[in-house]
Design a protein around this motif. Structure first.
Motif, PDB file in Angstrom:
ATOM      1  N   LYS A 122       0.979  -1.180   0.070  1.00  0.00           N
ATOM      2  CA  LYS A 122       0.205   0.072  -0.048  1.00  0.00           C
ATOM      3  C   LYS A 122       0.951   1.183  -0.022  1.00  0.00           C
ATOM      4  O   LYS A 122       0.888   2.072   0.847  1.00  0.00           O
ATOM      5  N   VAL A 123       1.779   1.468  -1.104  1.00  0.00           N
ATOM      6  CA  VAL A 123       2.636   2.405  -0.970  1.00  0.00           C
ATOM      7  C   VAL A 123       2.134   3.946  -1.318  1.00  0.00           C
ATOM      8  O   VAL A 123       2.580   4.602  -0.476  1.00  0.00           O
ATOM      9  N   SER A 135      12.890  -0.994   1.033  1.00  0.00           N
ATOM     10  CA  SER A 135      11.965  -0.100   0.700  1.00  0.00           C
ATOM     11  C   SER A 135      10.301  -0.415   0.907  1.00  0.00           C
ATOM     12  O   SER A 135       9.623   0.674   1.304  1.00  0.00           O
ATOM     13  N   ILE A 136       9.878  -1.488   0.774  1.00  0.00           N
ATOM     14  CA  ILE A 136       8.499  -1.844   1.160  1.00  0.00           C
ATOM     15  C   ILE A 136       8.505  -1.897   2.637  1.00  0.00           C
ATOM     16  O   ILE A 136       7.489  -1.382   3.365  1.00  0.00           O
ATOM     17  N   GLY A 194       7.140  -6.019   7.371  1.00  0.00           N
ATOM     18  CA  GLY A 194       6.919  -5.777   6.005  1.00  0.00           C
ATOM     19  C   GLY A 194       7.941  -6.336   5.119  1.00  0.00           C
ATOM     20  O   GLY A 194       7.930  -6.919   3.942  1.00  0.00           O
ATOM     21  N   ASN A 195       9.084  -6.046   5.542  1.00  0.00           N
ATOM     22  CA  ASN A 195      10.424  -6.452   4.965  1.00  0.00           C
ATOM     23  C   ASN A 195      10.518  -7.948   4.921  1.00  0.00           C
ATOM     24  O   ASN A 195      11.012  -8.623   3.819  1.00  0.00           O
ATOM     25  N   ALA A 196      10.097  -8.470   6.142  1.00  0.00           N
ATOM     26  CA  ALA A 196      10.505 -10.059   6.113  1.00  0.00           C
ATOM     27  C   ALA A 196       9.340 -10.393   5.252  1.00  0.00           C
ATOM     28  O   ALA A 196       9.550 -11.517   4.614  1.00  0.00           O
ATOM     29  N   PRO A 256      18.771   4.120  -2.114  1.00  0.00           N
ATOM     30  CA  PRO A 256      18.294   3.145  -2.182  1.00  0.00           C
ATOM     31  C   PRO A 256      16.704   2.892  -2.119  1.00  0.00           C
ATOM     32  O   PRO A 256      16.146   1.991  -2.664  1.00  0.00           O
ATOM     33  N   THR A 257      16.091   3.740  -1.335  1.00  0.00           N
ATOM     34  CA  THR A 257      14.561   3.519  -1.248  1.00  0.00           C
ATOM     35  C   THR A 257      13.927   3.655  -2.516  1.00  0.00           C
ATOM     36  O   THR A 257      13.010   3.237  -2.964  1.00  0.00           O
TER      37      THR A 257
END
Length: 355
Positions: A31-32, A114-115, A124-126, A341-342
């Motif tokens: 849900k960016v 980034s997510i 969320g990263n995992a 990086p993001t």
């Protein structure tokens, strides 16, 4: 005879629980659009307000006189840092007799970070890491470890650096009374955190219930709906990963985490060189570990925006670095280690998600 049978049965049950925890796929919700404007606004506020701490004219002079080759080395340091993250993932997956190329692991780490900035932080990263590792053909168990263990290794190293920095300030008597009590509070919280995890390993049901209640409280605070199942699954996966570590074989993953953190810190150091104010190793560590760790603790702010910049600037200024140089170095480091990086990670994330 019966006692041995019972112990064997209990051991098999524990191993099966660990295996099931690592096989259960975490939810991944992208849900960016909901969070991206907030991220940009906070970032702009930090980058506009922080330079006011020093003379704008002096900071502009520092920027004009920065050494180009040192800036290039800072960029190279960040590239090697993410290659270290790829090596870390490669080493973790090797524990289940599988392989993932270091470059592929670096790309997944970049996109998942980034997510995680916008959706669920480390959870969320995992989740993103798990899904993309599975798409590459890694088993569910290997993908579960790849999504969980890097955070544990990286945060452990940051904790060691933060504690080392605080102890150095205490020994050098460079702490004001406010900083002293603030750092004592931080050390206390870190100690309580490790104690809580140790207690949770022995009382998993009670620990999970406490975490669910805390997560539900923050959801209500932010006026969001809350479902406990993802939190319960995440806690279960963390404990499963910790049990896996207890079986040994953590040397290569630890090396990957050391490479990731060391070269990220070198990025900061090269910016000090570029600004014409190289600092000693002690000063570099003192101003690096604690702010980065605080940024991770402040999970309500994406990427620790504002927390990392302000605390890092305050520490380096207090250690004798001129304000104009501190502002330029800190903001330049954050551009290279966080913003670039993001921004690169988002299109990669959408590509990985659609392929």
């Amino acid at each position: 005879m019966s006692t041995g049978w019972i112990e064997g049965k209990s051991g098999n049950k524990s191993e099966n629980n660990v295996h099931r925890s690592l096989l259960s796929p975490p939810p991944l919700v992208l849900k960016v659009g909901r969070y991206f404007p907030t991220l940009i606004l906070i970032g702009l506020a930090v980058n506009l307000i922080l330079p006011q701490l020093a003379s704008v004219e002096a900071s502009a002079h520092v920027i004009k006189t920065m050494i180009p080759w040192a800036v290039l080395l800072a960029a190279l340091g960040q590239v090697v840092s993410y290659l270290g993250a790829g090596f870390l993932m490669n080493s973790i997956v090797a524990r289940v007799k599988q392989t993932i190329p270091i470059l592929k692991g670096s790309i997944i780490t970049l996109a998942a970070s980034s997510i995680g900035m916008l959706a669920g932080g480390p959870f969320g990263n995992a989740a993103a890491t798990y899904r993309w590792a599975r798409k590459y053909g890694i088993s569910a168990e290997g993908a579960g470890l790849a999504g969980t263990l890097p955070t544990i290794f990286n945060n452990t190293i940051l904790t060691v650096l933060a504690i080392s920095g605080i102890l150095h300030l205490l020994i050098a008597h460079s702490l004001s009374s406010v900083q002293f009590f603030a750092f004592i509070l931080i050390l206390t919280l870190l100690g309580l955190g490790f104690a809580a995890v140790h207690w949770g390993l022995k009382n998993r049901t009670a620990f999970t219930l406490i975490v669910v209640r805390i997560a539900a409280y923050f959801a209500r605070l932010l006026h969001k709906s809350y479902t406990p199942a993802p939190t319960q699954a995440s806690v279960s996966r963390i404990f499963a990963a910790l049990e896996t570590l207890s079986n040994g074989g953590w040397e290569r993953p630890l090396l990957g985490a050391v490479i990731f953190t060391s070269f990220d810190m070198l990025t900061l150091y090269f910016f000090f060189i570029a600004a014409g104010f190289p600092v000693g190793f002690e000063i570099l560590v003192v101003g690096y570990g604690l702010p980065i760790l605080l940024g991770k603790i402040a999970f309500l702010l994406p990427g620790g925006i504002g927390v990392v910049e302000s605390s890092m600037a305050a520490l380096y200024t207090g250690l004798g670095v001129p304000g104009s140089i501190t502002v330029v170095v800190v903001l330049s480091y954050r551009v290279f280690s966080f913003w670039i990086p993001t921004i690169i990670g988002f299109p990669i994330a959408f590509y990985l998600q659609r392929t």
